[in-house]
Each structure stands twice: as structure tokens, then as C-alpha cells.
Design an enzyme around this catalytic site. Sequence first.
Site, PDB file in Angstrom:
ATOM      1  N   THR A  24       0.967  -1.234  -0.090  1.00 22.46           N
ATOM      2  CA  THR A  24       0.035   0.045  -0.196  1.00 22.46           C
ATOM      3  C   THR A  24       0.769   1.174   0.023  1.00 22.46           C
ATOM      4  OG1 THR A  24      -0.039  -0.011   2.247  1.00 22.46           O
ATOM      5  CG2 THR A  24      -1.804  -1.221   1.073  1.00 22.46           C
ATOM      6  N   ALA A 263       6.035   5.277  10.676  1.00 21.42           N
ATOM      7  CA  ALA A 263       4.744   4.840   9.888  1.00 21.42           C
ATOM      8  C   ALA A 263       4.417   5.618   8.733  1.00 21.42           C
ATOM      9  CB  ALA A 263       3.485   4.883  11.076  1.00 21.42           C
ATOM     10  N   LYS A 264       4.132   5.056   7.711  1.00 23.86           N
ATOM     11  CA  LYS A 264       3.685   5.786   6.631  1.00 23.86           C
ATOM     12  C   LYS A 264       2.760   6.929   6.836  1.00 23.86           C
ATOM     13  CE  LYS A 264       2.929   2.263   4.234  1.00 23.86           C
ATOM     14  NZ  LYS A 264       2.251   1.080   3.465  1.00 23.86           N
ATOM     15  N   ARG A 265       1.747   6.507   7.479  1.00 22.36           N
ATOM     16  CA  ARG A 265       0.942   7.657   8.011  1.00 22.36           C
ATOM     17  C   ARG A 265       1.538   8.950   8.476  1.00 22.36           C
ATOM     18  NH1 ARG A 265      -2.214   3.394   9.809  1.00 22.36           N
ATOM     19  NH2 ARG A 265      -1.521   3.487  11.757  1.00 22.36           N
TER      20      ARG A 265
END
Length: 292
Positions: A24, A263-265
Site C-alpha cells: 500500500t 509509520a507511513k501515515r
Amino acid sequence: MSAAMPSLPSASGSVVTRFAPSPTGRLHLGHAYSALLNARYAAARGGRFLLRIEDIDATRCRPEFIAGICEDLAWLGLVWEEPVRRQSAHMADYRQALDRLSALGLLYPCFCTRRDIAAEVARSGAAPHGPDGPLYPGLCKHLGESERQERMASGVPYALRLHVDRALALTGPLVWEDAQAGVVAADPLSLGDVVLARKETPTSYHLAVTVDDALQGVTDVIRGQDLFHATHIHRLLQALLGLPTPRYHHHRLLTDENGQRLAKRAGAPALADLRAQGWMRADVLRRLGLEA
Ligand code: GLU
């Protein structure tokens, strides 16, 4: 093995580990840490290291991210066994597991939307919370059979939830072995009646990961501490489906200089960005405390 990964007494048979990213987005340092621990754990024991692509969520997974994952892992010097298992190509395996759970009377259809659930949680005031937020408040758990059939026939979308208390009554108490935490008593009730399948995705993370680890003969699941709680459900599913239980190693999560989890977020830089800035593999290993 680094100090972060105390090893368990070696099991009989060959060790199999896996790195199982969801495509993702691009990998960041946290992924690199997990992948390297998995590869090194296997290599140190003459075992096998697998790569599995967890791409069941068709709305979020993209083929270019799969290519990116392979590129990043190769840049880290990792070698994995082919063929790579892509979950999206194995829906029949998950369907079979669902059928078995259904035959045991352990699944129920849930017609709730997110909004229905949020409203019920707000209404009840003191809904029990799990590691991922409020537990499913059970609105559809006690629907009568005729209402269930009627709603299913009407074509409204529904998810299939695991009847966790009924499942536990069937298996009795369960434990698993964790490299850091020792023998852990499984507490699947702490996650509530998790969703095991949805209309648009006829499986779930919990189901697919449990089935795949067994089908691929994974002996050691090495993954982030953020998935520690998920293991309570995975252990229950193993018992229900007659699958073996791997050893678990839930490693620390990497943080940035402010102590925030990478984290990606939260905007953690991708390995590809670091590479473009001139980082070398040795820089990554140093940052991770994994110098060879
Ligand atoms: N696919 C999961 C993720 O990317 C990891 C699954 C696992 O290691 O059990 O977070």
C-alpha cells in the site's frame, strides 16, 4: 542475532521465516528492520526466508508498490525464496478456512455500517475497548435466524464475524510462545468478534495471515510489537482450523528523533527517498542498530 532479538531454543526441523508487507506504499526503515530480522534469523539457522505479499485489499494495494518492495529488499541485500506468495491469488484457500469455521457454527453475518457501530458505542456509553478501539458491540450477534436470512437475501452487504466466545468454549484455554514475553495466555476476547470476511474482500488480515503461515510452513513469525494483540486471534484460528502454532517474536517498533513511531501515515521517509538522498545500505544498518 542482535540484542533486540533474543533467540528461543532452536526447534526441531528447519526454520522458516517470512516478511509479509502489504503493498500500500513504499517500505520505510521499520519495514527494513523487520525484513532484516527475519532474513538473519533464518540465515543464522540454515533456514529459509520467504517474502509474502499481503494484497487482499484491492482498493489500497498497487502493483507498482510490489515492484518497489522487491527493489528495496534487493537493495538491502536480501534474498528470498521464489515463488513469492501473493494473497490475492489464493482466495480459495481462505474460502476453505471460512467454510470450516462456518460448519462449526462460529461465523455470523454482520450488517452494521461503521456509522451503526459508532452510534451504538456512543449510545451505550461504556463500550469495552480493545487494542484497536471499541470492540464490536454485538448488534448483529443475536439476530434471529429468519431475520438473518431475510437481510442476506435482500442483497445488503454484510461481513462475517467470528463468534469469539463460542469459539473459545470449543477450544478451551490456549497459549502461545513469544520470544520476548514468554508463554502468553491467548486472550482473543480482548479483540472481540473480529471480521473474518467482507463482501468486497472475502477474507481478512487475521484469516489470511493465519492460513498462509501454516500453508507456507512458517516456524517463526517475526513482526512488530504492534501486531502482538493480533496473535490472540491468530492462535484461536489455528486451534479452530487444526493448524500448527509458530513461535512468535514481536520486535520493538522504530521511532524517530522525537520518539514518534515510524509509520507511513506519520510521514516516515521511504527507503527509496533515503536512497535518493545518498543513503547506502550500511547507513540503514547503522540506523537500525543492525551492523553486520
Ligand atoms: N501485512 C502486515 C503489515 O504489513 C504484516 C503481517 C504480519 O507480519 O503478520 O503490517
